[in-house]
Design an enzyme around this catalytic site. Structure first.
Site, mmCIF file in Angstrom:
data_model
loop_
_atom_site.group_PDB
_atom_site.id
_atom_site.type_symbol
_atom_site.label_atom_id
_atom_site.label_comp_id
_atom_site.label_asym_id
_atom_site.label_seq_id
_atom_site.Cartn_x
_atom_site.Cartn_y
_atom_site.Cartn_z
ATOM 1 N N HIS A 10 0.813 -1.216 0.000
ATOM 2 C CA HIS A 10 0.000 0.000 0.000
ATOM 3 C C HIS A 10 0.850 1.271 0.000
ATOM 4 C CE1 HIS A 10 -3.935 1.560 -0.218
ATOM 5 N NE2 HIS A 10 -4.530 0.675 0.551
ATOM 6 N N ASP B 112 -2.534 1.464 -4.832
ATOM 7 C CA ASP B 112 -3.836 1.705 -4.226
ATOM 8 C C ASP B 112 -4.877 0.783 -4.856
ATOM 9 O OD1 ASP B 112 -3.007 3.921 -2.528
ATOM 10 O OD2 ASP B 112 -2.829 5.082 -4.377
#
Length: 450
Positions: free
Chosen positions: A420, A424
């Site tokens: 992350h 995304d």
């Protein structure tokens, strides 16, 4: 004739030790230069130790199953010929100068410290300066050899020196330790507290691995192999450093299954190896990575490096280990070429012939978890890559199709673990949707195997 030592070579840039799995020679065997002497396993790869000389094996110093540091002597060879072969360790192995000079550097570092101490410290005297007999006698009587003045050649301590010291009733190392304790209480409070905090800081991390797990009757203790240690280290690093997120997408691969099943027998007869579903998945992933190159990236603290080449790491398991060889430039290969490399890597892994260069350069990992029946899983990212895709088992089940009809379809789950920091949900959703679109439209016109 002269005796030469064979040492544990450095089999990779970060490899510091190796385990002797099996000797390929015995004492008395005659060997030629570059003949394999032993099979070695490291945390990176399996390899063989080659002979640096032609001659006769005189001694096998290392035992099978023993783990030795790089540069340690493993066996001795009586070298043939009148000329003296090169003897320095630096030329017979890849041991770095830092490793070879570690002892001398440590010795020089210890000298200034010794001048500051009122009393010599026992550990400052290197074990190599005493004979085994002297060390055994000192340990038996708990004698600090730093307290004894040697009378041998070069002021070396002899066995008689230790016996005389013990006969004279001189203090043992325990007595010396107890005598020195009162001076510690006389130190200023700040210095004492700093020393305590320093000891606490250094001891805390080391205390955790030493926790003993109770072993009951009938339990089996399995030694941890170098490969398993490497897996544990890499997985722990990945879970500690990478903020994982997960995403799954369901794909209808009915047309792919029908296409592959219609040609697999002819393909096997013609090419000599199986045409697996996994080759189609790798091809689809490589095509999607070209369209979404940010997925093919690595994290580098102050920047993200988007890799030009699409090199797919694939997991190949054995009964007790997991290896991740790399298929290079997958986007430039046909499905036949990909299937061939999958077959070759599986053969190398199961025969213990996989080399370090086979596992380097990966930019994205695809794991065929469906090969053992898994339908959903969350993979741990192969550090420092940005993501790992789990291809699950193809399962036939009833699905609602066009016209609200129910039909049996071949379905598969694609499970993506993502970093992350780099990726995304939106970009990963688009990437998986593109992989899904490619796989759901496979036929001989749109995706030839050649």
């Amino acid at each position: 004739m002269t005796i030469q030592n064979i040492v544990m070579p450095q089999l990779g840039e970060s490899v510091t030790e190796g385990k002797i799995e099996r000797w390929l020679v015995q004492v008395g065997d005659k060997v030629n230069k570059y003949d394999p002497l032993a099979e070695v396993t490291t945390d990176k790869v399996n390899a063989e130790i080659p002979s640096s000389f032609a001659g006769v094996i005189t001694e096998l110093i290392a035992n099978e199953g023993e783990t030795l540091p790089v540069g340690a002597v493993v066996c001795a060879i009586e070298v043939e010929g009148s000329e003296m072969p090169p003897a320095p360790v630096e030329k017979s192995s890849n041991v770095s100068s830092a490793i070879l000079n570690a002892g001398s550097q440590k010795k020089e570092e210890d000298k200034p410290a010794a001048k500051k101490e009122d009393k010599p410290v026992r550990t400052e005297r290197k074990p190599g300066r005493f004979s085994p007999a002297v060390l055994a006698l000192a340990n038996e009587h708990d004698v600090d050899l730093a307290q004894i003045t040697g009378t041998g050649v070069g002021n070396r301590i002899t066995r008689k020196d230790v016996e005389a010291y013990v006969a004279a009733g001189k203090p043992t190392s325990q007595d010396i330790s107890n005598d020195e304790q009162p001076t510690a209480f006389a130190e200023p409070k700040q210095e004492a507290s700093a020393q305590a905090s320093t000891q606490g800081a250094t001891q805390a991390p080391a205390s955790q691995p030493k926790q003993e797990v109770p072993v009951a009757a009938g339990d089996i203790e399995i030694p941890v192999t170098q490969v398993r240690k490497a897996i544990a280290k890499n997985m722990l690093r990945s879970t500690h450093e990478i903020p994982h997120a997960w995403m799954m997408m369901e794909v209808d691969v009915t047309e792919l299954v029908e296409y592959r099943d219609s040609i697999k027998e002819d393909f096997k007869k013609k090419e000599g190896f199986n045409l697996t579903y996994f080759a189609f998945f790798l091809k689809a992933v490589s095509q999607a990575l070209k369209e979404f190159p940010i997925i093919n990236s690595v994290w580098a603290e102050d920047k993200i490096i988007q890799k030009k080449d699409i090199n797919l790491s694939i997991a190949v398991a054995t009964d007790d280990a997991l290896f991740v060889p790399v298929i290079k430039n997958v986007d430039e290969k046909s499905i036949k070429g990909i299937a061939k490399e999958i077959h070759e890597y599986a053969h190398l892994v199961r025969n213990g012939k996989l080399k370090l260069e086979h596992m380097q350069g990966g930019t994205f990992t695809v794991n065929n978890t469906g090969s053992f029946g898994s339908v959903q899983s969350m993979g741990i990212i192969n550090h420092p890559q940005a993501a790992i895709l789990q291809v699950e088992s193809i399962v036939k089940r009833p699905v609602i199709v066009q016209g609200n009809m129910i039909a049996p379809r071949s379905m598969v789950n694609l499970c993506l673990s993502l970093d992350h920091r780099i990726l995304d949900g939106m970009i990963c959703g688009k990437f998986l949707s593109r992989v899904k679109e490619i796989l759901e439209n496979v036929d001989k016109e749109k995706m030839s195997v050649y």
